[in-house]
Design a protein around this motif. Structure first.
Motif, PDB file in Angstrom:
ATOM      1  N   UNK A  22       0.842  -1.192   0.000  1.00 47.01           N
ATOM      2  CA  UNK A  22       0.000   0.000   0.000  1.00 47.01           C
ATOM      3  C   UNK A  22       0.876   1.242   0.000  1.00 47.01           C
ATOM      4  N   UNK A  23       0.527   2.206  -0.859  1.00 46.16           N
ATOM      5  CA  UNK A  23       1.261   3.467  -0.983  1.00 46.16           C
ATOM      6  C   UNK A  23       0.385   4.622  -0.512  1.00 46.16           C
ATOM      7  N   UNK A  24       1.000   5.714  -0.066  1.00 42.01           N
ATOM      8  CA  UNK A  24       0.212   6.887   0.322  1.00 42.01           C
ATOM      9  C   UNK A  24      -0.564   7.457  -0.864  1.00 42.01           C
ATOM     10  N   UNK A  25      -1.709   8.050  -0.567  1.00 39.18           N
ATOM     11  CA  UNK A  25      -2.480   8.728  -1.597  1.00 39.18           C
ATOM     12  C   UNK A  25      -3.297   7.783  -2.445  1.00 39.18           C
ATOM     13  N   UNK A  26      -3.647   8.270  -3.627  1.00 38.99           N
ATOM     14  CA  UNK A  26      -4.475   7.507  -4.533  1.00 38.99           C
ATOM     15  C   UNK A  26      -3.723   7.058  -5.767  1.00 38.99           C
ATOM     16  N   UNK A  27      -4.429   7.033  -6.901  1.00 40.43           N
ATOM     17  CA  UNK A  27      -3.819   6.558  -8.140  1.00 40.43           C
ATOM     18  C   UNK A  27      -2.626   7.409  -8.543  1.00 40.43           C
ATOM     19  N   UNK A  28      -2.672   8.696  -8.245  1.00 41.89           N
ATOM     20  CA  UNK A  28      -1.549   9.588  -8.568  1.00 41.89           C
ATOM     21  C   UNK A  28      -0.888  10.061  -7.273  1.00 41.89           C
ATOM     22  N   UNK A  29      -0.717   9.132  -6.339  1.00 43.11           N
ATOM     23  CA  UNK A  29      -0.146   9.475  -5.046  1.00 43.11           C
ATOM     24  C   UNK A  29       1.219  10.113  -5.114  1.00 43.11           C
ATOM     25  N   UNK A  30       2.007   9.777  -6.127  1.00 44.84           N
ATOM     26  CA  UNK A  30       3.361  10.331  -6.188  1.00 44.84           C
ATOM     27  C   UNK A  30       3.358  11.827  -6.452  1.00 44.84           C
ATOM     28  N   UNK A  47       4.756  13.721  -2.681  1.00 43.46           N
ATOM     29  CA  UNK A  47       5.978  13.059  -3.163  1.00 43.46           C
ATOM     30  C   UNK A  47       6.866  12.517  -2.059  1.00 43.46           C
ATOM     31  N   UNK A  48       6.980  13.252  -0.942  1.00 42.54           N
ATOM     32  CA  UNK A  48       7.916  12.810   0.098  1.00 42.54           C
ATOM     33  C   UNK A  48       7.442  11.514   0.749  1.00 42.54           C
ATOM     34  N   UNK A  49       6.157  11.442   1.079  1.00 45.84           N
ATOM     35  CA  UNK A  49       5.635  10.206   1.664  1.00 45.84           C
ATOM     36  C   UNK A  49       5.719   9.060   0.666  1.00 45.84           C
ATOM     37  N   UNK A  50       5.457   9.371  -0.607  1.00 49.24           N
ATOM     38  CA  UNK A  50       5.480   8.320  -1.623  1.00 49.24           C
ATOM     39  C   UNK A  50       6.886   7.767  -1.807  1.00 49.24           C
ATOM     40  N   UNK A  51       7.880   8.640  -1.879  1.00 52.35           N
ATOM     41  CA  UNK A  51       9.244   8.168  -2.108  1.00 52.35           C
ATOM     42  C   UNK A  51       9.769   7.413  -0.898  1.00 52.35           C
ATOM     43  N   UNK A  52       9.344   7.791   0.314  1.00 50.63           N
ATOM     44  CA  UNK A  52       9.729   7.045   1.511  1.00 50.63           C
ATOM     45  C   UNK A  52       9.208   5.617   1.428  1.00 50.63           C
ATOM     46  N   UNK A  53       7.959   5.478   1.028  1.00 50.95           N
ATOM     47  CA  UNK A  53       7.370   4.154   0.892  1.00 50.95           C
ATOM     48  C   UNK A  53       8.052   3.360  -0.225  1.00 50.95           C
ATOM     49  N   UNK A  54       8.310   4.015  -1.362  1.00 51.38           N
ATOM     50  CA  UNK A  54       8.954   3.322  -2.473  1.00 51.38           C
ATOM     51  C   UNK A  54      10.342   2.825  -2.081  1.00 51.38           C
ATOM     52  N   UNK A  55      11.083   3.633  -1.365  1.00 47.70           N
ATOM     53  CA  UNK A  55      12.420   3.200  -0.905  1.00 47.70           C
ATOM     54  C   UNK A  55      12.312   1.937  -0.066  1.00 47.70           C
ATOM     55  N   UNK A  56      11.340   1.926   0.854  1.00 45.69           N
ATOM     56  CA  UNK A  56      11.166   0.742   1.708  1.00 45.69           C
ATOM     57  C   UNK A  56      10.844  -0.503   0.868  1.00 45.69           C
ATOM     58  N   UNK A  57       9.976  -0.329  -0.128  1.00 43.60           N
ATOM     59  CA  UNK A  57       9.571  -1.476  -0.962  1.00 43.60           C
ATOM     60  C   UNK A  57      10.742  -1.965  -1.797  1.00 43.60           C
ATOM     61  N   UNK A  58      11.517  -1.053  -2.333  1.00 46.05           N
ATOM     62  CA  UNK A  58      12.661  -1.449  -3.164  1.00 46.05           C
ATOM     63  C   UNK A  58      13.728  -2.168  -2.344  1.00 46.05           C
TER      64      UNK A  58
END
Length: 324
Positions: free
Chosen positions: A298-306, A310-321
């Motif tokens: 699960x990522x922050x926000x909706x379909x265009x959450x990034x 952006x900051x919350x989204x990239x934090x989550x993406x880093x964790x997933x990667x």
């Protein structure tokens, strides 16, 4: 390498079959290709790419026929497989030693990421596919196909604004009512971290408000953006006719190779937005994850959450990667 060296993009133009791809590279380390979806180009990832350049060599690009990636001839119907081949060529250019790359794709580019994984699994180490709108996996695929055909017809008849309204209305939460009917199993998402403070920007100018829209269109509500960001939005809005006429139906109608994806499921993470789980793209994405035994994040926000945070989204993406 200094912070400035990491975040300043190194640009190039890669010749591919029938087009030339404008691409930008930041940082150093393992290769991470950030794939823009919808009408977006490399500019959608400017802030995120700079954040990730401390750990990865981050490559962003304009898809063929968009912005600074001209086609050799007129625009024709675009196919996910053609765009996937472009990604493989970009990986070959930027990872000449054969080391696999990580891919992030959202919306239509998540469909391309699935095709790369299915046909070229040896070229990728991890694929994060955020809400690929694979309507063939919906409980009622015909309804999904009809929606996107109606969006294209609305564009042909009345233009971009009318098409975007049709899209916003069609992606309504009613799709979530059929989620349980899609598959008997359920996949529990990974827990999402707490979202940090949103990124602030200088109040230079204001981007237009838009309804729920594909990646590349600013999120709903006025936002303050710099002149450079306004230029990025202008470029991406100019790509909307190509997206609506030549990308939307063929990409959303993509039928994933489920057997191939299941064989590589350990490398696949399917992303869904915390605020969009009842909308068509997330419903289709979760159905895909169930069918191929892939993890859901699960990522922050909706379909265009990034673009929403952006900051919350990239934090989550880093964790997933970086997750094992």
């Amino acid at each position: 390498m200094t912070t400035t060296d990491r975040t300043a993009p190194r640009t190039g133009l890669l010749t591919v079959d029938g087009a030339a791809l404008h691409h930008e590279v930041r940082g150093e380390g393992p290769l991470l290709v950030m794939m823009p979806g919808g009408s977006a180009d490399a500019g959608i990832y400017d802030a995120i790419a700079a954040e990730l350049a401390d750990r990865w060599t981050v490559a962003t690009f304009d898809p063929r026929g968009y912005s600074r990636s001209p086609l050799d001839g007129p625009v024709t119907e675009q196919l996910p497989a053609t765009h996937a081949d472009d990604i493989v060529r970009l990986i070959e250019l930027l990872s000449p030693d054969g080391a696999p790359a990580a891919l992030f794709g959202s919306s239509s580019s998540a469909v391309v990421a699935l095709d790369v994984l299915a046909r070229h699994p040896g070229r990728v180490s991890r694929v994060v596919a955020h809400e690929p709108p694979v309507v063939e996996l919906l409980p009622d695929p015909e309804a999904g196909r009809a929606l996107f055909a109606a969006v294209r017809e609305s564009f042909r008849r009345d233009g971009v604004a009318a098409a975007m309204t049709t899209m916003a209305e069609g992606l309504a939460p009613a799709w979530g009512e059929d989620r349980a009917a899609a598959e008997p199993e359920s996949v529990a998402p990974e827990p999402a971290p707490l979202a940090p403070e949103p990124v602030a920007s200088e109040p230079e100018t204001t981007a237009p408000a838009r309804p729920e829209a594909p990646q590349g269109v600013p999120p709903e509500g006025p936002q303050e953006v710099s002149p450079a960001q306004a230029e990025v939005f202008r470029r991406m809005h100019a790509n909307l006719p190509v997206f609506l006429e030549h990308v939307l139906c063929s990409f959303s109608g993509y039928a994933p190779d489920l057997a191939a994806l299941k064989a590589s499921a350990a490398r696949l993470v399917v992303g869904v937005g915390r605020d969009s789980r009842a909308l068509l793209p997330a419903v289709a994405a979760e159905a895909l994850a169930r069918r191929v035994d892939a993890r859901v994040a699960e990522f922050p926000g909706g379909h265009i959450g990034l673009t929403e945070d952006p900051r919350a989204f990239v934090t989550r993406l880093r964790d997933v990667l970086l997750a094992p």
